[in-house]
Scaffold this motif. Structure first.
Motif, mmCIF file in Angstrom:
data_model
loop_
_atom_site.group_PDB
_atom_site.id
_atom_site.type_symbol
_atom_site.label_atom_id
_atom_site.label_comp_id
_atom_site.label_asym_id
_atom_site.label_seq_id
_atom_site.Cartn_x
_atom_site.Cartn_y
_atom_site.Cartn_z
ATOM 1 N N MET A 220 0.810 -1.217 0.000
ATOM 2 C CA MET A 220 0.000 0.000 0.000
ATOM 3 C C MET A 220 0.845 1.269 0.000
ATOM 4 S SD MET A 220 -3.176 -0.960 -0.010
ATOM 5 C CE MET A 220 -2.639 -2.315 -1.060
ATOM 6 N N ALA A 221 2.093 1.145 0.408
ATOM 7 C CA ALA A 221 2.890 2.342 0.669
ATOM 8 C C ALA A 221 3.194 3.138 -0.599
ATOM 9 C CB ALA A 221 4.182 1.956 1.383
ATOM 10 N N GLU A 222 3.693 2.477 -1.625
ATOM 11 C CA GLU A 222 4.101 3.235 -2.814
ATOM 12 C C GLU A 222 2.935 3.965 -3.482
ATOM 13 O OE1 GLU A 222 6.046 2.642 -7.233
ATOM 14 O OE2 GLU A 222 6.675 1.268 -5.637
ATOM 15 N N PRO A 223 1.784 3.295 -3.743
ATOM 16 C CA PRO A 223 0.689 4.061 -4.349
ATOM 17 C C PRO A 223 0.198 5.195 -3.458
ATOM 18 C CG PRO A 223 -0.019 1.822 -3.782
ATOM 19 C CD PRO A 223 1.463 1.862 -3.662
ATOM 20 N N ALA A 224 0.231 5.011 -2.146
ATOM 21 C CA ALA A 224 -0.183 6.101 -1.253
ATOM 22 C C ALA A 224 0.788 7.260 -1.339
ATOM 23 C CB ALA A 224 -0.282 5.588 0.182
ATOM 24 N N ARG A 233 3.739 15.119 3.265
ATOM 25 C CA ARG A 233 4.477 14.395 4.312
ATOM 26 C C ARG A 233 3.894 12.985 4.448
ATOM 27 N NH1 ARG A 233 2.153 19.188 4.280
ATOM 28 N NH2 ARG A 233 1.292 19.220 6.398
ATOM 29 N N TYR A 234 4.764 11.990 4.313
ATOM 30 C CA TYR A 234 4.368 10.591 4.429
ATOM 31 C C TYR A 234 4.829 10.084 5.785
ATOM 32 C CZ TYR A 234 3.340 5.822 2.960
ATOM 33 O OH TYR A 234 2.799 4.570 2.855
ATOM 34 N N LEU A 235 3.878 9.722 6.644
ATOM 35 C CA LEU A 235 4.192 9.329 8.008
ATOM 36 C C LEU A 235 4.226 7.810 8.125
ATOM 37 C CD1 LEU A 235 1.932 11.894 9.903
ATOM 38 C CD2 LEU A 235 4.354 12.100 9.318
ATOM 39 N N VAL A 236 5.398 7.278 8.421
ATOM 40 C CA VAL A 236 5.587 5.831 8.596
ATOM 41 C C VAL A 236 5.296 5.503 10.054
ATOM 42 C CG1 VAL A 236 7.204 3.916 8.401
ATOM 43 C CG2 VAL A 236 7.336 5.828 6.785
ATOM 44 N N VAL A 237 4.199 4.762 10.283
ATOM 45 C CA VAL A 237 3.746 4.479 11.646
ATOM 46 C C VAL A 237 3.918 3.003 12.006
ATOM 47 C CG1 VAL A 237 1.789 4.675 13.237
ATOM 48 C CG2 VAL A 237 2.083 6.362 11.422
ATOM 49 N N GLY A 238 3.757 2.113 11.030
ATOM 50 C CA GLY A 238 3.858 0.688 11.317
ATOM 51 C C GLY A 238 3.911 -0.133 10.049
ATOM 52 N N PHE A 239 3.958 -1.465 10.232
ATOM 53 C CA PHE A 239 4.192 -2.376 9.114
ATOM 54 C C PHE A 239 3.302 -3.617 9.229
ATOM 55 C CE2 PHE A 239 8.133 -0.429 10.698
ATOM 56 C CZ PHE A 239 8.407 0.448 9.647
ATOM 57 N N VAL A 240 1.999 -3.405 9.370
ATOM 58 C CA VAL A 240 1.079 -4.524 9.581
ATOM 59 C C VAL A 240 1.177 -5.543 8.459
ATOM 60 C CG1 VAL A 240 -1.350 -5.163 9.719
ATOM 61 C CG2 VAL A 240 -0.502 -3.204 11.017
ATOM 62 N N THR A 241 1.337 -5.093 7.215
ATOM 63 C CA THR A 241 1.422 -6.024 6.084
ATOM 64 C C THR A 241 2.841 -6.178 5.551
ATOM 65 O OG1 THR A 241 0.913 -4.325 4.424
ATOM 66 C CG2 THR A 241 -0.946 -5.495 5.423
ATOM 67 N N GLY A 242 3.815 -5.693 6.287
ATOM 68 C CA GLY A 242 5.204 -5.855 5.875
ATOM 69 C C GLY A 242 5.897 -4.521 5.654
ATOM 70 N N ILE A 243 7.218 -4.561 5.617
ATOM 71 C CA ILE A 243 8.027 -3.355 5.409
ATOM 72 C C ILE A 243 8.019 -2.999 3.926
ATOM 73 C CG2 ILE A 243 10.338 -2.369 5.585
ATOM 74 C CD1 ILE A 243 10.781 -4.144 8.024
ATOM 75 N N ALA A 244 7.672 -1.751 3.651
ATOM 76 C CA ALA A 244 7.539 -1.305 2.264
ATOM 77 C C ALA A 244 8.899 -1.065 1.622
ATOM 78 C CB ALA A 244 6.725 -0.021 2.222
ATOM 79 N N ARG A 245 8.926 -1.209 0.308
ATOM 80 C CA ARG A 245 10.097 -0.847 -0.496
ATOM 81 C C ARG A 245 9.705 0.351 -1.363
ATOM 82 N NH1 ARG A 245 14.062 -4.769 -0.447
ATOM 83 N NH2 ARG A 245 13.436 -6.755 0.521
ATOM 84 N N ILE A 246 10.279 1.493 -1.066
ATOM 85 C CA ILE A 246 9.931 2.734 -1.754
ATOM 86 C C ILE A 246 11.071 3.161 -2.675
ATOM 87 C CG2 ILE A 246 9.389 5.183 -1.461
ATOM 88 C CD1 ILE A 246 7.167 3.450 -0.500
ATOM 89 N N PRO A 247 10.813 3.348 -3.982
ATOM 90 C CA PRO A 247 11.850 3.910 -4.862
ATOM 91 C C PRO A 247 12.175 5.331 -4.416
ATOM 92 C CG PRO A 247 10.024 2.956 -6.137
ATOM 93 C CD PRO A 247 9.566 3.038 -4.718
#
Length: 323
Positions: A220-224, A233-247
């Motif tokens: 969900m992280a990259e499209p968001a 501002r993108y606030l990283v709060v947690g990783f319920v579905t896993g740690i995101a990989r962001i380009p």
């Protein structure tokens, strides 16, 4: 006393009630009679042994607590027996009583229900610190909340509205999206659909969203992040579905910021941050700006089911376990 004691790292849904000894308060400590404990993924990951720290065994989980001062230790003058408090215990909360440093407690007005306050120190405090101090969310801006129907997300909706923002909530089922609207969201999006970003963009408008609150991570992280407006501002709060990989070209091209929201780390490094955050939560609760009553209350003997609902993502709203 009765408590949920972890003897080995395992599935938190298997937790059972045990009898353990009370510990009298030492110098600078207080003993609380527990009223309620707000639980979340943080506590479950500690029980599983999957958090960044692994407490020595055995231990009693439960970190965001509300209760009544039962006894004070030597040198404690700011609190007295009978005071209502919220506290960050890190461990020990899922018991009939907990002994912890007095400086970890904040006194509450007695017209704030203790069960309502049980989620103050983790979910609500993380949300307010994240949105206000980290995300600098302003009135009139647009906030996108991922995983918006759970404890972390639903409290972020309430806090975003209290700060004057327009809130778009993302959730996976019709029931969960309805809960988001009840929490105050202005619009909801089904982010299990392939075109969810297109739908969110249409709601946000051509400028995009100003702040993303993400306790979910994963795919969900990259499209968001792509929905952010310039200066967002993108606030990283947690990783319920896993740690995101962001380009990392995306923050550069979009001229936006990715910010880690680590309330627990900030509290340990800068304890002075706590009183203004809890004070604001109390003020908004008494003013009716927050809907702090728990959505689900479990007895201690049923705490395993509470964790099961949490990790299976069946829970909607705020969860409290009582002794």
């Amino acid at each position: 006393m009765r408590a949920l004691q972890v003897e080995a790292f395992s599935d938190p849904s298997a937790l059972k009630v045990a009898d353990i000894p009370e510990r009298s308060p030492g110098k600078g400590e207080v003993m609380l009679e527990m009223a309620g404990v707000g639980i979340g993924y943080f506590d479950g990951l500690l029980v599983k042994g999957e958090y960044q720290i692994r407490p020595p065994l055995p231990f009693v989980p439960g970190s965001s607590v509300a209760g009544v001062v039962h006894e004070v230790g030597e040198g404690v003058t700011a609190l007295a027996p009978g005071d209502h408090v919220v506290a960050f215990a890190l461990l020990g909360g899922l018991a009939e009583k907990v002994t912890l440093p007095a400086q970890s407690c904040v006194r509450l007005p007695k017209d704030v229900p203790l069960l309502d306050a049980a989620n103050f120190f983790i979910a609500y405090a993380t949300g307010l610190y994240g949105l206000r101090e980290c995300g600098n969310l302003k009135a009139g801006e647009t906030l996108l909340v991922l995983g918006a129907s759970g404890t972390t997300g639903s409290t972020a909706i309430e806090l975003g509205k209290a700060l004057g923002a327009r809130v778009i909530a993302c959730a996976s089922t019709e029931e969960k999206r309805q809960r988001c609207l009840e929490a105050g969201a202005d619009a909801v999006v089904d982010y299990t659909r392939e075109d969810w970003r297109k739908e969110a963009k249409a709601i946000a408008g051509s400028a995009g969203v100003d702040v993303v609150y993400d306790p979910v991570g994963g795919d969900m992280a990259e499209p968001a992040l792509r929905l952010l407006a310039p200066g967002g501002r993108y606030l990283v709060v947690g990783f319920v579905t896993g740690i995101a990989r962001i380009p990392l070209n995306l923050p550069l091209l979009k001229r936006c910021s990715i910010i880690g929201v680590n309330w627990g780390g900030e509290v340990m490094a800068n304890p002075a941050v706590v009183p203004p955050v809890i004070g604001q939560l109390v003020e908004w609760t008494l003013a009716g700006k927050l809907k702090t009553a728990p959505d689900h209350v479990y007895a201690m003997a049923d705490a395993g089911e509470a964790f099961r609902a949490l990790f299976e993502r069946r829970s909607i709203g705020k969860i409290v376990v009582t002794p």
